[in-house]
Write a protein that holds these residues in place. Structure first.
Motif, PDB file in Angstrom:
ATOM      1  N   LEU A 123       0.824  -1.205   0.000  1.00  0.00           N
ATOM      2  CA  LEU A 123       0.000   0.000   0.000  1.00  0.00           C
ATOM      3  C   LEU A 123       0.857   1.255   0.000  1.00  0.00           C
ATOM      4  N   GLY A 124       1.880   1.287   0.868  1.00  0.00           N
ATOM      5  CA  GLY A 124       2.741   2.459   0.927  1.00  0.00           C
ATOM      6  C   GLY A 124       3.492   2.690  -0.370  1.00  0.00           C
ATOM      7  N   ALA A 175       7.186   4.386   8.562  1.00  0.00           N
ATOM      8  CA  ALA A 175       8.220   4.479   7.533  1.00  0.00           C
ATOM      9  C   ALA A 175       7.798   3.733   6.270  1.00  0.00           C
ATOM     10  N   GLY A 176       7.182   2.560   6.451  1.00  0.00           N
ATOM     11  CA  GLY A 176       6.771   1.778   5.295  1.00  0.00           C
ATOM     12  C   GLY A 176       5.604   2.391   4.540  1.00  0.00           C
ATOM     13  N   LEU A 177       4.651   2.981   5.280  1.00  0.00           N
ATOM     14  CA  LEU A 177       3.449   3.508   4.630  1.00  0.00           C
ATOM     15  C   LEU A 177       3.682   4.863   3.981  1.00  0.00           C
ATOM     16  N   TRP A 178       4.412   5.757   4.658  1.00  0.00           N
ATOM     17  CA  TRP A 178       4.515   7.136   4.191  1.00  0.00           C
ATOM     18  C   TRP A 178       5.861   7.487   3.568  1.00  0.00           C
ATOM     19  N   GLN A 210      11.195   1.792  -4.916  1.00  0.00           N
ATOM     20  CA  GLN A 210      12.429   1.013  -4.830  1.00  0.00           C
ATOM     21  C   GLN A 210      13.222   1.387  -3.582  1.00  0.00           C
ATOM     22  N   TRP A 211      13.249   2.685  -3.257  1.00  0.00           N
ATOM     23  CA  TRP A 211      13.972   3.110  -2.057  1.00  0.00           C
ATOM     24  C   TRP A 211      13.321   2.558  -0.795  1.00  0.00           C
ATOM     25  N   VAL A 212      11.999   2.544  -0.757  1.00  0.00           N
ATOM     26  CA  VAL A 212      11.309   1.988   0.411  1.00  0.00           C
ATOM     27  C   VAL A 212      11.555   0.481   0.508  1.00  0.00           C
ATOM     28  N   SER A 213      11.657  -0.193  -0.644  1.00  0.00           N
ATOM     29  CA  SER A 213      11.978  -1.625  -0.608  1.00  0.00           C
ATOM     30  C   SER A 213      13.357  -1.835   0.011  1.00  0.00           C
ATOM     31  N   MET A 214      14.261  -0.890  -0.167  1.00  0.00           N
ATOM     32  CA  MET A 214      15.581  -0.987   0.462  1.00  0.00           C
ATOM     33  C   MET A 214      15.495  -0.793   1.973  1.00  0.00           C
ATOM     34  N   TYR A 215      14.521  -0.014   2.414  1.00  0.00           N
ATOM     35  CA  TYR A 215      14.264   0.099   3.862  1.00  0.00           C
ATOM     36  C   TYR A 215      13.911  -1.277   4.423  1.00  0.00           C
TER      37      TYR A 215
END
Length: 395
Positions: free
Chosen positions: A17-18, A232-235, A253-258
């Motif tokens: 979702l994020g 962090a994951g959603l927003w 892609q950057w959030v996937s690195m999180y």
């Protein structure tokens, strides 16, 4: 391996979702803050099913619960991909949340009770594998820049979930065989159980979990942990798009690195637990996450936001599994099962309330408050955790 596979299934939908919302909300003509409402519905469903997990697992067993949970999440994701309007997303968010709670609580309790700390870290590492793959898959679809491309991302993840459904149902005889094997060895545990009863014999009747010393501080720590992880994951994607000017696919892609940071950190943590105790790992992880959040707050180029998210993810990695595994040590085996349930319920409450709160605040100001919100939540988690350590040291 089946337990790990089930946790990949749990992680896959959590980050979708994020990652997709910067494109979804425009396509659906929905306000930015609506993502918080959807996330709250999913988390509320997870709370309900986790509270019912005891009865569900007792009646159907862990194997069937895991398989049916995967069916529910796969169907909900398929529904997301076909939803013509926002109200349909709201409706499909309900089974998406209900599908996760029972199996999550059941597998966590099973591993905490029967396995060492490293296995708990590795279990949640495989959740991170699923949570990392989700944004990666979504990014590959929304990179096409079509307004409806997020639907194909949800459809692809639903397909993966249905493959996991087939594997889990095919494995049901194995779960039953293992259960029978455990029953045959139960006699060997009788002495240990008798010793535990003798240890608790001096206790003056049953104690309510909230009256056990230090439990309330532990619950608040869990609430703020899930606040940081889920916020962090959603927003994260919306912040990177709205403030840092990245494309939606790059932000995903950057959030996937999180999530990759969480995954790698938990893989490493499993080995570190051979030499380092849970309490030291929790403290080190919280300090690292706070450093990453501080990096996000500073007015630096976009590349530092990538580094900040990765550092936050690495810092969060050991905290949740180590706090869960530390429960019997902190509060005793007698109280651990009930306290474990309370901790998970409060953790889900943090996931339910805190990200929507940021969405509400951002809708009345700007998504630029994301780093400060994340840093304050991380600082609060560290504060209450250290207060708990100090309190238990004096007890």
């Amino acid at each position: 391996m089946l337990i790990y596979l089930a946790f990949i299934s749990l992680g896959l939908p959590d980050s979708l979702l994020g990652a997709s919302w910067p494109v979804m909300h425009a396509d659906m003509d929905a306000p930015l803050g609506t993502a918080g409402v959807l996330y709250m519905i999913v988390a509320a469903g997870t709370i309900v099913s986790s509270l019912a997990s005891g009865a569900v697992l007792k009646r159907f067993g862990t194997g069937k619960a895991a398989a049916v949970s995967c069916v529910m999440t796969a169907g909900a994701l398929l529904g997301f991909s076909q939803s013509p309007s926002l109200i349909w997303l709201v409706l499909f968010a309900i089974p998406l949340g209900l599908g996760g709670g029972s199996v999550d609580a059941g597998l966590n309790n099973y591993v905490a009770e029967h396995y060492e700390a490293r296995h708990m870290s590795w279990l949640h590492c495989f959740w991170g594998v699923g949570a990392t793959l989700g944004p990666m898959i979504m990014a590959s679809y929304i990179a096409d820049a079509g307004s409806g491309s997020w639907r194909d991302g949800y459809l692809a993840v639903a397909g993966i979930q249905f493959v996991l459904v087939v594997i889990l149902f095919a494995s049901l005889p194995l779960w039953d065989r293992v259960a029978r094997s455990r029953e045959r060895t139960s006699a060997g545990l009788a002495a240990e159980e008798a010793a535990l009863r003798a240890e608790d014999a001096g206790a003056a009747g049953p104690t309510k979990p909230l009256r056990v010393k230090g439990v309330k501080l532990a619950l608040v720590s869990f609430l703020f942990y899930c606040s940081v992880e889920s916020t962090a994951g959603l927003w994260g994607s919306s912040y990177l798009v709205g403030v840092k000017g990245l494309s939606a696919s790059t932000a995903a892609q950057w959030v996937s690195m999180y999530y990759m940071g969480i995954t790698i950190g938990r893989l490493i943590t499993g080995f570190v637990t051979f030499k380092v105790g849970n309490r030291a790992l929790i403290r080190c992880g919280q300090a690292t996450a706070l450093a990453g959040a501080a990096l996000l707050v500073l007015p630096l180029p976009a590349g530092f936001s990538f580094a900040g998210l990765m550092i936050v993810g690495l810092g969060l990695a050991p905290i949740y599994p180590c706090m869960l595994h530390e429960t019997p040590v902190r509060f005793g085996k007698r109280h651990a099962p009930s306290i474990m349930g309370y901790q998970m319920a409060v953790a889900y409450t943090g996931s339910t309330l805190m990200p929507p709160l940021l969405g509400f605040l951002a809708s009345h100001s700007t998504i630029g408050i994301f780093p400060s919100y994340l840093a304050l939540s991380t600082a609060a988690m560290l504060l209450f955790s250290e207060r708990l350590n100090a309190y238990l040291s004096k007890a």
